[in-house]
Design a protein around this motif. Structure first.
Motif, PDB file in Angstrom:
ATOM      1  N   UNK A 152     -11.247   2.344   1.833  1.00 21.62           N
ATOM      2  CA  UNK A 152     -11.461   2.995   0.546  1.00 21.62           C
ATOM      3  C   UNK A 152     -12.133   4.358   0.708  1.00 21.62           C
ATOM      4  N   UNK A 153     -11.884   5.017   1.819  1.00 16.13           N
ATOM      5  CA  UNK A 153     -12.369   6.386   2.001  1.00 16.13           C
ATOM      6  C   UNK A 153     -11.367   7.335   1.345  1.00 16.13           C
ATOM      7  N   UNK A 154     -10.171   6.812   1.139  1.00 12.89           N
ATOM      8  CA  UNK A 154      -9.115   7.516   0.401  1.00 12.89           C
ATOM      9  C   UNK A 154      -8.650   6.533  -0.651  1.00 12.89           C
ATOM     10  N   UNK A 155      -8.253   7.053  -1.791  1.00 18.09           N
ATOM     11  CA  UNK A 155      -7.792   6.172  -2.857  1.00 18.09           C
ATOM     12  C   UNK A 155      -6.272   6.046  -2.752  1.00 18.09           C
ATOM     13  N   UNK A 156      -5.766   4.814  -2.766  1.00 17.91           N
ATOM     14  CA  UNK A 156      -4.321   4.640  -2.670  1.00 17.91           C
ATOM     15  C   UNK A 156      -3.637   5.029  -3.986  1.00 17.91           C
ATOM     16  N   UNK A 157      -2.358   5.379  -3.890  1.00 19.17           N
ATOM     17  CA  UNK A 157      -1.589   5.687  -5.092  1.00 19.17           C
ATOM     18  C   UNK A 157      -1.251   4.393  -5.830  1.00 19.17           C
ATOM     19  N   UNK A 158      -0.871   3.363  -5.039  1.00 21.57           N
ATOM     20  CA  UNK A 158      -0.684   2.034  -5.621  1.00 21.57           C
ATOM     21  C   UNK A 158      -0.831   1.007  -4.514  1.00 21.57           C
ATOM     22  N   UNK A 159      -0.877  -0.257  -4.915  1.00 23.66           N
ATOM     23  CA  UNK A 159      -1.075  -1.321  -3.942  1.00 23.66           C
ATOM     24  C   UNK A 159      -2.540  -1.731  -3.886  1.00 23.66           C
ATOM     25  N   UNK A 160      -2.804  -2.793  -3.117  1.00 25.53           N
ATOM     26  CA  UNK A 160      -4.153  -3.344  -3.065  1.00 25.53           C
ATOM     27  C   UNK A 160      -4.668  -3.478  -1.652  1.00 25.53           C
ATOM     28  N   UNK A 161      -5.969  -3.284  -1.517  1.00 26.38           N
ATOM     29  CA  UNK A 161      -6.642  -3.629  -0.274  1.00 26.38           C
ATOM     30  C   UNK A 161      -7.675  -4.691  -0.616  1.00 26.38           C
ATOM     31  N   UNK A 162      -7.576  -5.834   0.059  1.00 26.41           N
ATOM     32  CA  UNK A 162      -8.522  -6.916  -0.194  1.00 26.41           C
ATOM     33  C   UNK A 162      -9.367  -7.129   1.047  1.00 26.41           C
ATOM     34  N   UNK A 163     -10.690  -7.032   0.866  1.00 28.54           N
ATOM     35  CA  UNK A 163     -11.596  -7.266   1.986  1.00 28.54           C
ATOM     36  C   UNK A 163     -12.361  -8.543   1.712  1.00 28.54           C
ATOM     37  N   UNK A 164     -12.161  -9.536   2.548  1.00 31.57           N
ATOM     38  CA  UNK A 164     -12.832 -10.819   2.402  1.00 31.57           C
ATOM     39  C   UNK A 164     -12.739 -11.338   0.957  1.00 31.57           C
ATOM     40  N   UNK A 177       0.824  -1.202   0.000  1.00 29.69           N
ATOM     41  CA  UNK A 177       0.000   0.000   0.000  1.00 29.69           C
ATOM     42  C   UNK A 177       0.868   1.266   0.000  1.00 29.69           C
ATOM     43  N   UNK A 178       0.608   2.145  -0.956  1.00 27.45           N
ATOM     44  CA  UNK A 178       1.348   3.398  -1.069  1.00 27.45           C
ATOM     45  C   UNK A 178       0.346   4.531  -1.187  1.00 27.45           C
ATOM     46  N   UNK A 179       0.568   5.600  -0.420  1.00 22.91           N
ATOM     47  CA  UNK A 179      -0.254   6.790  -0.602  1.00 22.91           C
ATOM     48  C   UNK A 179       0.641   8.024  -0.640  1.00 22.91           C
ATOM     49  N   UNK A 180       0.512   8.744  -1.736  1.00 23.62           N
ATOM     50  CA  UNK A 180       1.270   9.989  -1.860  1.00 23.62           C
ATOM     51  C   UNK A 180       0.280  11.133  -1.999  1.00 23.62           C
ATOM     52  N   UNK A 181       0.619  12.250  -1.387  1.00 22.14           N
ATOM     53  CA  UNK A 181      -0.208  13.445  -1.533  1.00 22.14           C
ATOM     54  C   UNK A 181       0.589  14.496  -2.291  1.00 22.14           C
ATOM     55  N   UNK A 182      -0.123  15.217  -3.128  1.00 28.11           N
ATOM     56  CA  UNK A 182       0.514  16.303  -3.850  1.00 28.11           C
ATOM     57  C   UNK A 182       0.402  17.552  -2.980  1.00 28.11           C
ATOM     58  N   UNK A 183       1.531  18.091  -2.542  1.00 22.37           N
ATOM     59  CA  UNK A 183       1.472  19.301  -1.715  1.00 22.37           C
ATOM     60  C   UNK A 183       2.238  20.412  -2.418  1.00 22.37           C
ATOM     61  N   UNK A 208       3.094  21.038  -5.530  1.00 19.58           N
ATOM     62  CA  UNK A 208       4.149  20.678  -6.466  1.00 19.58           C
ATOM     63  C   UNK A 208       5.055  19.580  -5.959  1.00 19.58           C
ATOM     64  N   UNK A 209       5.193  19.457  -4.631  1.00 19.61           N
ATOM     65  CA  UNK A 209       6.039  18.394  -4.093  1.00 19.61           C
ATOM     66  C   UNK A 209       5.183  17.169  -3.767  1.00 19.61           C
ATOM     67  N   UNK A 210       5.834  16.039  -3.549  1.00 22.44           N
ATOM     68  CA  UNK A 210       5.109  14.822  -3.213  1.00 22.44           C
ATOM     69  C   UNK A 210       5.368  14.448  -1.768  1.00 22.44           C
ATOM     70  N   UNK A 211       4.287  14.301  -1.002  1.00 23.12           N
ATOM     71  CA  UNK A 211       4.418  13.869   0.379  1.00 23.12           C
ATOM     72  C   UNK A 211       4.144  12.374   0.429  1.00 23.12           C
ATOM     73  N   UNK A 212       5.124  11.621   0.899  1.00 23.70           N
ATOM     74  CA  UNK A 212       4.989  10.164   0.961  1.00 23.70           C
ATOM     75  C   UNK A 212       4.387   9.786   2.308  1.00 23.70           C
ATOM     76  N   UNK A 213       3.058   9.642   2.345  1.00 21.93           N
ATOM     77  CA  UNK A 213       2.383   9.398   3.626  1.00 21.93           C
ATOM     78  C   UNK A 213       2.446   7.941   4.035  1.00 21.93           C
TER      79      UNK A 213
END
Lengths: 329, 340
Positions: free
Chosen positions: B73-85, B27-33, B35-40
């Motif tokens: 899935x309240x936020x969309x990930x930048x990449x990676x997967x979330x599997x529920x059941x 799971x990867x989530x990046x925010x655009x701040x 012009x820069x990328x914040x790696x959350x």
């Protein structure tokens, strides 16, 4: 040596209803405790117990409808409660430092950190600008802010929560007060930052032989950083004593419930009811104010509980203090 | 579906053998701040099994809350997967995802802002039933009353608005609303942080009971170490959006392996003046998530870091004890222990 002696402090909320009836809430009821030089005293209790109100009463920071109606708070031979506002202003921020809870709202957003620290000094004494700036830099360094010279030019919004809290600490300490009152100084901070700030506070208190009053609901902070503790419930001090005595032999049912509710001692599945609503300050129960929530309540609790002295300054306001002393939680 | 309160899951299969209800993979989530990328969140992998309470700890900015929102899935990930059941959330249509939401819920830190101030709390508890079930109005009302009873909220409060309730009561409302559709996973984001000690104890008591009786899995996000230790089966420790350690609560708290976990645990103040403190105060500040360090994220503050720690990111590997994983190259040579 006693630095601040609060004696029978009483503060009321006085309001007038639409029907022109006067309503009075007894928010603080005969609050008495002392802060000595070189010690940190913890004031604990739940939301609405009157912890912050005690500090505000002592520092003359109450706003209507709250007002002090009795008692005294003696600092340096003077009763703070009857001091004229001009003299109080002179003391506050100079001999008595105050750290409030929210660093975000307590710094002037339009003033650089360095200027705020200089302003703080000049509010009380004429100080040469260069001397004041030098002292400000030293103070920032003392509270553990890296690159203090550079941070002097920082705006409050550029600081992290921990850094802002350190700046507030620097503001409170820059005039070398003899007494520091800190209202939830580490609430909302990360544990590692909390540890650093409390270490600093303790070091300064010892070095300058100041006295400090920490208002907190974190019993861990009290256990490890305070010498003595006062436990408040519904505007009264129900138990006070050395941290060792109060934590080892808690003798008021409220203190005992509070300690039992800490995650470290809580036993899930015991079904024990530890909380309950705080009493209505406009309509306090007669006798012991805790009786509606007390596990041990008896008929006698409708009479005011005596202040029982268990020795070495361990005082408890409960009819059963002697029975409870030393019993397992 | 079992009716609420009718089942007791205490005698069920041991946790380790249960089916995973939620899996997060890379799971990867990046925010655009500006012009820069914040790696959350950076390459986070973990699993929550049925009926398991997983505690997620870490300091502000470590990505805890972001992960809590990503897994629902309240936020969309930048990449990676979330599997529920077994279902990959990203592959679901909006409609299918909405239907799935009945099975995964969230409780927020601040109940005052999580509830509609102008709607009665009873109606708010019933809203998920209105959205996700075909129950009639009277059936819903009955169900709401049972839910209130379940969370020990006196029925007389149901017709009131949030302003008339205390913080603890409001959090009970939020919990009742979260369990209304009998979800299999509830994310709790700092659910007790704004509450007084005794009120907090009541909520923790309730959560433990719900897990026991409803078998609901929980992701319990908190910075309060004492609370997390009390309620969790397993602990995930985050630093700068990366998992540094993961394992059974007793092991992670009792013998933390990663130097950051050790420092974090050492800063915890137990409410007992006799408890010895072996403190290790960390120097410096957390690096910026916009400019992540290349190697181990913790190397700049780590007292036992070697030069090679800054070369590459250490993998999260099994430490050999039970089911624990940690990301520190010094565990292999035994040099991971801080001098506490």
């Amino acid at each position: 040596m006693t630095l601040l002696a609060i004696d029978n402090l009483e503060t009321d909320f006085v309001s007038r209803t639409l029907d022109d009836e006067i309503r009075v809430a007894h928010a603080l009821n005969k609050v008495s405790f002392e802060v000595n030089r070189g010690e940190i005293v913890g004031l604990v209790g739940e939301t609405g117990a009157g912890k912050s109100l005690t500090a505000q009463s002592v520092l003359g920071l109450l706003r209507a409808p709250a007002r002090v109606v009795g008692g005294e708070a003696v600092f340096d031979g003077r009763d703070l409660l009857t001091l004229p506002p001009a003299e109080m202003n002179e003391l506050r921020g100079y001999e008595i430092g105050l750290v409030v809870q929210n660093p975000r709202t307590s710094l002037d957003p339009l003033c650089r950190i360095g200027d705020q620290l200089v302003r703080m000094q000049r509010a009380h004494r004429p100080v040469n600008g260069r001397v004041a700036r030098k002292k400000a830099v030293d103070m920032l360094a003392a509270v553990g802010i890296p690159e203090p010279e550079r941070r002097m030019r920082a705006w409050p919004h550029e600081l992290s929560g921990g850094m802002a809290q350190r700046v507030l600490m620097a503001m409170a300490l820059i005039n070398e007060p003899r007494l520091l009152i800190a209202d939830e100084p580490t609430t909302g901070l990360d544990v590692t930052v909390q540890a650093a700030i409390l270490d600093l506070l303790r070091q300064i208190v010892l070095e300058r032989s100041m006295g400090a009053l920490i208002i907190t609901h974190d019993l861990g902070v009290v256990a490890h950083y305070c010498e003595r503790v006062a436990v408040m419930f519904a505007g009264s001090i129900v138990e006070e004593g050395t941290v060792d005595a109060v934590f080892e032999t808690p003798s008021h049912p409220y203190t005992r419930a509070l300690l039992s509710a800490t995650p470290e001692r809580l036993k899930l599945g015991s079904g024990r009811q530890l909380g309950g609503p705080p009493p209505d300050l406009y309509n306090l129960p007669i006798g012991c104010h805790y009786r509606d929530r007390c596990e041990r309540v008896r008929d006698i609790c409708t009479t005011p509980p005596p202040a029982t002295d268990l020795g070495e300054g361990h005082r408890v306001q409960c009819h059963f203090a002697k029975d409870l002393e030393g019993q397992p939680l | 579906m079992n009716a609420i309160g009718d089942t007791d899951q205490t005698t069920a299969t041991p946790l380790a053998e249960r089916r995973p209800i939620l899996t997060a993979r890379d799971l990867v989530k990046e925010f655009d701040v500006g012009g820069a990328t914040l790696h959350a969140v950076n390459d986070v992998n973990f699993t929550i099994r049925q009926g398991e309470i997983v505690g997620m700890v870490g300091e502000s900015g470590s990505g805890k809350s972001t992960i809590g929102r990503l897994v629902l899935s309240l936020l969309k990930q930048t990449s990676g997967d979330v599997t529920f059941d077994g279902e990959n959330l990203a592959s679901l249509s909006d409609k299918a995802l909405r239907a799935l939401r009945a099975r995964m819920q969230i409780v927020f830190q601040d109940p005052w802002s999580a509830l509609n101030p102008r709607m009665s709390v009873g109606r708010q508890i019933g809203e998920p039933l209105l959205l996700h079930t075909n129950l009639s109005r009277s059936e819903r009302r009955q169900r709401v009353e049972r839910l209130a009873e379940r969370v020990r909220l006196p029925a007389k409060f149901l017709s009131r608005t949030p302003a008339e309730l205390s913080g603890g009561q409001l959090q009970r409302v939020c919990i009742a609303r979260a369990i209304a559709t009998e979800p299999e996973l509830v994310v709790l984001d700092e659910p007790t942080s704004s509450l007084d000690l005794s009120v907090r104890a009541g909520i923790l008591e309730l959560l433990a009971e719900l897990r026991r009786e409803l078998g609901v899995a929980m992701l319990f996000i908190s910075h309060d170490l004492g609370t997390v230790k009390l309620i969790s089966d397993r602990i995930i420790v985050l630093y700068l959006g990366t998992i540094v350690e993961e394992g059974p609560a007793s092991l992670v708290f009792g013998a933390p392996a990663h130097p950051y976990t050790q420092a974090l645990m050492s800063a915890h103040l137990p409410p007992n003046p006799r408890a010895p403190l072996k403190r290790h105060v960390l120097e410096g500040e957390v690096p910026s998530p916009i400019n992540l360090p290349k190697g181990c994220r913790f190397a700049s503050r780590c007292p036992v870091a070697l030069p090679e720690c800054s070369d590459s990111l250490p993998p999260l590997v099994a430490t050999g004890e039970e089911d624990r994983r940690a990301a520190c190259i010094r565990i292999a040579d035994g040099g991971n222990r801080l001098n506490l």
